[in-house]
Design a protein around this motif. Structure first.
Motif, PDB file in Angstrom:
ATOM      1  N   PRO A   1       0.807  -1.232   0.000  1.00  0.00           N
ATOM      2  CA  PRO A   1       0.000   0.000   0.000  1.00  0.00           C
ATOM      3  C   PRO A   1       0.834   1.274   0.000  1.00  0.00           C
ATOM      4  N   ASP A   2       2.015   1.247   0.614  1.00  0.00           N
ATOM      5  CA  ASP A   2       2.815   2.461   0.729  1.00  0.00           C
ATOM      6  C   ASP A   2       3.365   2.941  -0.612  1.00  0.00           C
ATOM      7  N   ARG A   3       3.414   2.057  -1.603  1.00  0.00           N
ATOM      8  CA  ARG A   3       3.904   2.473  -2.929  1.00  0.00           C
ATOM      9  C   ARG A   3       2.781   2.946  -3.845  1.00  0.00           C
ATOM     10  N   LEU A   4       1.557   2.922  -3.365  1.00  0.00           N
ATOM     11  CA  LEU A   4       0.424   3.361  -4.177  1.00  0.00           C
ATOM     12  C   LEU A   4       0.035   4.779  -3.785  1.00  0.00           C
ATOM     13  N   PHE A   5      -0.283   5.578  -4.794  1.00  0.00           N
ATOM     14  CA  PHE A   5      -0.518   7.013  -4.614  1.00  0.00           C
ATOM     15  C   PHE A   5      -1.817   7.388  -5.304  1.00  0.00           C
ATOM     16  N   ASP A   6      -2.649   8.174  -4.631  1.00  0.00           N
ATOM     17  CA  ASP A   6      -3.911   8.634  -5.220  1.00  0.00           C
ATOM     18  C   ASP A   6      -3.613   9.639  -6.328  1.00  0.00           C
ATOM     19  N   GLY A   7      -3.838   9.218  -7.572  1.00  0.00           N
ATOM     20  CA  GLY A   7      -3.564  10.088  -8.714  1.00  0.00           C
ATOM     21  C   GLY A   7      -4.744  10.935  -9.147  1.00  0.00           C
ATOM     22  N   GLY A   8      -5.824  10.919  -8.357  1.00  0.00           N
ATOM     23  CA  GLY A   8      -7.022  11.644  -8.762  1.00  0.00           C
ATOM     24  C   GLY A   8      -6.796  13.129  -8.955  1.00  0.00           C
ATOM     25  N   ARG A   9      -6.109  13.752  -7.996  1.00  0.00           N
ATOM     26  CA  ARG A   9      -5.886  15.194  -8.102  1.00  0.00           C
ATOM     27  C   ARG A   9      -5.003  15.528  -9.299  1.00  0.00           C
ATOM     28  N   LEU A  10      -4.012  14.671  -9.553  1.00  0.00           N
ATOM     29  CA  LEU A  10      -3.122  14.852 -10.701  1.00  0.00           C
ATOM     30  C   LEU A  10      -3.924  14.852 -12.000  1.00  0.00           C
ATOM     31  N   ILE A  11      -4.836  13.902 -12.130  1.00  0.00           N
ATOM     32  CA  ILE A  11      -5.670  13.781 -13.333  1.00  0.00           C
ATOM     33  C   ILE A  11      -6.659  14.935 -13.424  1.00  0.00           C
ATOM     34  N   ARG A  12      -7.360  15.197 -12.312  1.00  0.00           N
ATOM     35  CA  ARG A  12      -8.440  16.185 -12.344  1.00  0.00           C
ATOM     36  C   ARG A  12      -7.916  17.586 -12.623  1.00  0.00           C
ATOM     37  N   ASP A  13      -6.738  17.886 -12.106  1.00  0.00           N
ATOM     38  CA  ASP A  13      -6.175  19.219 -12.375  1.00  0.00           C
ATOM     39  C   ASP A  13      -5.907  19.419 -13.862  1.00  0.00           C
ATOM     40  N   LEU A  14      -5.553  18.349 -14.567  1.00  0.00           N
ATOM     41  CA  LEU A  14      -5.304  18.465 -16.005  1.00  0.00           C
ATOM     42  C   LEU A  14      -6.603  18.513 -16.802  1.00  0.00           C
ATOM     43  N   ARG A  15      -7.629  17.822 -16.327  1.00  0.00           N
ATOM     44  CA  ARG A  15      -8.903  17.774 -17.046  1.00  0.00           C
ATOM     45  C   ARG A  15      -9.816  18.950 -16.730  1.00  0.00           C
ATOM     46  N   LEU A  16      -9.523  19.684 -15.666  1.00  0.00           N
ATOM     47  CA  LEU A  16     -10.438  20.702 -15.136  1.00  0.00           C
ATOM     48  C   LEU A  16     -10.691  21.851 -16.103  1.00  0.00           C
ATOM     49  N   ARG A  17      -9.662  22.285 -16.807  1.00  0.00           N
ATOM     50  CA  ARG A  17      -9.793  23.416 -17.737  1.00  0.00           C
ATOM     51  C   ARG A  17      -9.860  22.892 -19.164  1.00  0.00           C
ATOM     52  N   LYS A  18     -10.987  23.138 -19.816  1.00  0.00           N
ATOM     53  CA  LYS A  18     -11.220  22.599 -21.153  1.00  0.00           C
ATOM     54  C   LYS A  18     -10.503  23.441 -22.212  1.00  0.00           C
ATOM     55  N   SER A  19     -10.065  22.745 -23.258  1.00  0.00           N
ATOM     56  CA  SER A  19      -9.431  23.414 -24.400  1.00  0.00           C
ATOM     57  C   SER A  19     -10.506  24.012 -25.301  1.00  0.00           C
ATOM     58  N   PRO A  20     -10.139  24.892 -26.232  1.00  0.00           N
ATOM     59  CA  PRO A  20     -11.126  25.407 -27.196  1.00  0.00           C
ATOM     60  C   PRO A  20     -11.832  24.294 -27.964  1.00  0.00           C
ATOM     61  N   ALA A  21     -11.118  23.227 -28.290  1.00  0.00           N
ATOM     62  CA  ALA A  21     -11.748  22.116 -29.026  1.00  0.00           C
ATOM     63  C   ALA A  21     -12.789  21.416 -28.166  1.00  0.00           C
ATOM     64  N   GLU A  22     -12.491  21.225 -26.887  1.00  0.00           N
ATOM     65  CA  GLU A  22     -13.468  20.600 -25.991  1.00  0.00           C
ATOM     66  C   GLU A  22     -14.705  21.487 -25.839  1.00  0.00           C
ATOM     67  N   ILE A  23     -14.475  22.782 -25.647  1.00  0.00           N
ATOM     68  CA  ILE A  23     -15.596  23.709 -25.474  1.00  0.00           C
ATOM     69  C   ILE A  23     -16.464  23.743 -26.727  1.00  0.00           C
ATOM     70  N   ALA A  24     -15.849  23.696 -27.900  1.00  0.00           N
ATOM     71  CA  ALA A  24     -16.623  23.706 -29.149  1.00  0.00           C
ATOM     72  C   ALA A  24     -17.505  22.460 -29.249  1.00  0.00           C
ATOM     73  N   LEU A  25     -16.990  21.303 -28.852  1.00  0.00           N
ATOM     74  CA  LEU A  25     -17.787  20.072 -28.885  1.00  0.00           C
ATOM     75  C   LEU A  25     -18.956  20.145 -27.912  1.00  0.00           C
ATOM     76  N   ILE A  26     -18.689  20.626 -26.691  1.00  0.00           N
ATOM     77  CA  ILE A  26     -19.763  20.736 -25.713  1.00  0.00           C
ATOM     78  C   ILE A  26     -20.819  21.728 -26.192  1.00  0.00           C
ATOM     79  N   GLU A  27     -20.384  22.856 -26.710  1.00  0.00           N
ATOM     80  CA  GLU A  27     -21.326  23.878 -27.174  1.00  0.00           C
ATOM     81  C   GLU A  27     -22.214  23.347 -28.291  1.00  0.00           C
ATOM     82  N   TYR A  28     -21.624  22.597 -29.213  1.00  0.00           N
ATOM     83  CA  TYR A  28     -22.431  22.059 -30.314  1.00  0.00           C
ATOM     84  C   TYR A  28     -23.392  20.991 -29.802  1.00  0.00           C
ATOM     85  N   ALA A  29     -22.921  20.132 -28.902  1.00  0.00           N
ATOM     86  CA  ALA A  29     -23.819  19.124 -28.325  1.00  0.00           C
ATOM     87  C   ALA A  29     -24.973  19.789 -27.589  1.00  0.00           C
ATOM     88  N   MET A  30     -24.697  20.879 -26.881  1.00  0.00           N
ATOM     89  CA  MET A  30     -25.762  21.625 -26.190  1.00  0.00           C
ATOM     90  C   MET A  30     -26.780  22.174 -27.185  1.00  0.00           C
TER      91      MET A  30
END
Length: 380
Positions: free
Chosen positions: A131-160
């Motif tokens: 267990p001591d060698r395992l690390f919660d990578g959730g924050r690492l992942i979420r910080d990268l996914r949190l801010r959407k790129s222009p391409a992501e925003i365009a896809l969401i906007e069109y789907a909306m």
């Protein structure tokens, strides 16, 4: 299926940029690697789409390599699917995937874990790594996914925009005697007709007192004249979600419903007005509750009032960070996308949820879709 929409799909070039950012952070933190499961984060970083099962299929990302982890009999299937270049490392049915991962990660450094990995994978890894060698990578992942790129925003906007049109069409078929299941089926058909290949990613259609249940009631309701109508639905384009709710009546509303609808719209606007760069997400939830309390609703989560958070982030997952909830100190930054839905519930009578989404630009908030116009006009 051929892509026929006016906005582009996410490119491999963008995914390689995401992967490079992730690998740089692994290097900075001295981590041996990050294990992605069959999750939306696997899709985000590598483009590989796979559904969770009792067998681990995912990717081990090290500071310099990408290994796809899979049972041997799925290797040819993975080769046939879109994904970034990387070695496919296989384990056989009588072998442990955890042992394979350990051999690739090496004996030094902690292994970060995708926070959406199932528990059985963690337990298998803990037996091999400790267990001591395992690390919660959730924050690492979420910080990268949190801010959407222009391409992501365009896809969401069109789907909306597709889902907003579906709402307009659905409003046109609400007649006395229509069943909620008929409306759900119609909405799915219309999403498909407008180019969402999987149809509706979800759909809630509620009539009357069932609208007071935020996620709908069991059973097949029948619309009766005078019923409140709540429709909450969305679709996916290249994995990115839309999610819109409209609540309305088909005839002239009574005074109570009209007044409550106006309060709901006021609370929704207060969330938008509070969404300023650098503001904590919790402050937006506070803004909605202040409006309700001013009108004698609540306070806090008491009913009649707002029983849940005022919004949630959205992207490859329909509920993801940032959450618009009391006490959330995450500050708003450009590229963040989230719902604005401070629902008002009168238990056993009716509920009103107006849900639109916001994305943060360099100058402040912007609606993905224009809010509803009136208690009888869900789409302008």
């Amino acid at each position: 299926m051929a892509w026929s929409h006016p906005v582009p799909q996410i490119t491999d070039e963008e995914r390689r940029g995401r992967l490079a950012q992730l690998q740089a952070r692994l290097e900075e933190r001295g981590l041996a690697g990050l294990l992605l499961g069959s999750t939306e984060s696997l899709r985000y970083f590598t483009g590989l789409v796979w559904h969770q099962s009792e067998r681990l299929i995912g990717a081990l990302v090290t500071p310099s390599q990408v290994y796809y982890i899979a049972p041997g009999f799925e290797e040819s299937r993975i080769e046939s699917l879109p994904h970034l270049t990387g070695e496919i490392a296989v384990w056989q049915e009588d072998e442990a995937s955890a042992a394979l991962i350990a051999s690739l990660a090496g004996p030094v450094g902690k292994l970060a874990l995708d926070d959406a990995l199932p528990l059985f994978v963690y337990h298998e890894l803990a037996q091999v790594f400790g267990p001591d060698r395992l690390f919660d990578g959730g924050r690492l992942i979420r910080d990268l996914r949190l801010r959407k790129s222009p391409a992501e925003i365009a896809l969401i906007e069109y789907a909306m925009s597709l889902t907003l049109e579906v709402h307009r069409r659905a409003h046109g078929i609400i007649k006395p005697g229509v069943r909620s299941s008929e409306v759900v089926r119609f909405i799915d058909e219309q999403h498909r007709a407008l180019g969402a290949p999987e149809g509706s990613s979800f759909c809630i259609v509620s009539f009357g007192a069932a609208t007071s249940l935020p996620h709908g009631a069991d059973g097949d309701q029948v619309y009766q004249p005078g019923d409140v109508v709540l429709v909450d639905t969305g679709c996916r384009l290249d994995g990115y979600h839309s999610d819109l709710t409209r609540t309305y009546v088909m005839e002239e509303p009574d005074a109570e419903f009209a007044a409550t609808w106006a309060i709901e719209r006021e609370a929704q606007q207060a969330v938008f007005d509070a969404a300023r760069l650098g503001t904590a997400c919790g402050g937006l939830d506070d803004a909605a509750r202040r409006v309700l309390e001013k009108h004698g609703l609540g306070p806090d989560y008491r009913l009649p009032g707002l029983p849940h958070r005022a919004g949630h982030g959205l992207g490859l997952e329909i509920h993801e960070e940032p959450y618009i909830v009391r006490g959330n100190t995450t500050v708003l930054e450009p590229g963040m996308c989230f719902s604005n839905e401070p629902m008002i519930v009168f238990p056993g009578r009716f509920g009103i949820r107006l849900e639109d989404h916001i994305h943060m630009t360099e100058t402040g908030p912007k609606w993905f879709t224009e809010p509803a116009k009136s208690p009888t006009q869900p789409v302008g």
